[in-house]
Design an enzyme around this catalytic site. Structure first.
Site, mmCIF file in Angstrom:
data_model
loop_
_atom_site.group_PDB
_atom_site.id
_atom_site.type_symbol
_atom_site.label_atom_id
_atom_site.label_comp_id
_atom_site.label_asym_id
_atom_site.label_seq_id
_atom_site.Cartn_x
_atom_site.Cartn_y
_atom_site.Cartn_z
ATOM 1 N N ASP A 100 0.861 -1.185 0.000
ATOM 2 C CA ASP A 100 0.000 0.000 0.000
ATOM 3 C C ASP A 100 0.898 1.235 0.000
ATOM 4 O O ASP A 100 2.089 1.140 0.283
ATOM 5 C CB ASP A 100 -0.917 0.004 1.227
ATOM 6 C CG ASP A 100 -2.215 0.773 0.994
ATOM 7 O OD1 ASP A 100 -2.345 1.467 -0.028
ATOM 8 O OD2 ASP A 100 -3.113 0.674 1.860
ATOM 9 N N ASP A 101 0.310 2.373 -0.325
ATOM 10 C CA ASP A 101 1.088 3.616 -0.317
ATOM 11 C C ASP A 101 1.362 4.091 1.092
ATOM 12 O O ASP A 101 2.446 4.577 1.398
ATOM 13 C CB ASP A 101 0.382 4.707 -1.135
ATOM 14 C CG ASP A 101 -1.045 5.002 -0.669
ATOM 15 O OD1 ASP A 101 -1.600 4.254 0.164
ATOM 16 O OD2 ASP A 101 -1.630 5.994 -1.164
ATOM 17 N N ASP A 104 -2.086 4.777 7.769
ATOM 18 C CA ASP A 104 -2.416 5.995 8.499
ATOM 19 C C ASP A 104 -2.871 5.624 9.903
ATOM 20 O O ASP A 104 -2.063 5.475 10.810
ATOM 21 C CB ASP A 104 -3.487 6.764 7.725
ATOM 22 C CG ASP A 104 -3.744 8.156 8.257
ATOM 23 O OD1 ASP A 104 -3.622 8.380 9.474
ATOM 24 O OD2 ASP A 104 -4.093 9.048 7.460
#
Length: 168
Positions: A100-101, A104
């Site tokens: 994933d980027d 969070d």
């Protein structure tokens, strides 16, 4: 409480994203070989393509997740993450690399860890709340930082930081 006014901004260029995704591949190469990769949509698609090329992974599956409203990036509901397409043929994730980027709050990673508990989770960027849920990452940013990925922005003029501070 983090608000749009107090949030820090971290714009990422295409070149920087490519460099960081390639650095992620360098960290992952010794951990393989991998059976395949799971790209976490949508943010993970670009880093996954770069990592897959660098690690010569040809078997790429996707998991499609909704964790934000498409109009303004606010979380859907407290704790609500929806998987709209699970990855096919991955089982418990053993031998699979999930990309994933960004991690969070960790909500998406938490849901996906339940789905693929033995997968290796890797992200380019990690924030403190989500960091314990990924196995490998490249850059940590503070929780109050909003990362602007190159696919989310257009080039335009912005006021200098000092000018913005005077306007408050």
């Amino acid at each position: 409480m983090i608000t749009p006014e107090t949030r820090k901004h971290f714009p990422v260029s295409w070149e920087e994203l490519h460099r960081n995704a390639k650095a992620l591949a360098w960290r992952l190469v010794e951990l393989g070989p991998w059976r395949g990769m799971v790209a976490i949509t949508r943010g993970g698609l670009v880093p996954a393509a770069i990592v897959a090329r660098e690690l010569d992974i040809r078997l790429i599956e996707t998991v499609c997740v909704i964790g934000y409203h498409p109009d303004d990036s606010r979380p859907q509901q407290a704790g609500e993450t929806t998987i709209i397409k699970p990855p096919a043929g991955v089982g418990d994730g053993e031998g699979w690399l999930a990309i994933d980027d960004l991690v969070d709050t960790g909500r998406t990673a938490e849901v996906l860890r339940k789905l693929m508990p033995k997968a290796h989770f890797a992200t380019v960027y990690a924030k403190p709340l989500g960091r314990p849920l990924v196995d490998t990452f490249i850059t940590e940013v503070s929780q109050d930082t909003w990362i602007y990925f190159p696919w989310d922005v257009e080039l335009q003029f912005t006021q200098p930081i000092a000018t913005r501070r005077k306007d408050r």
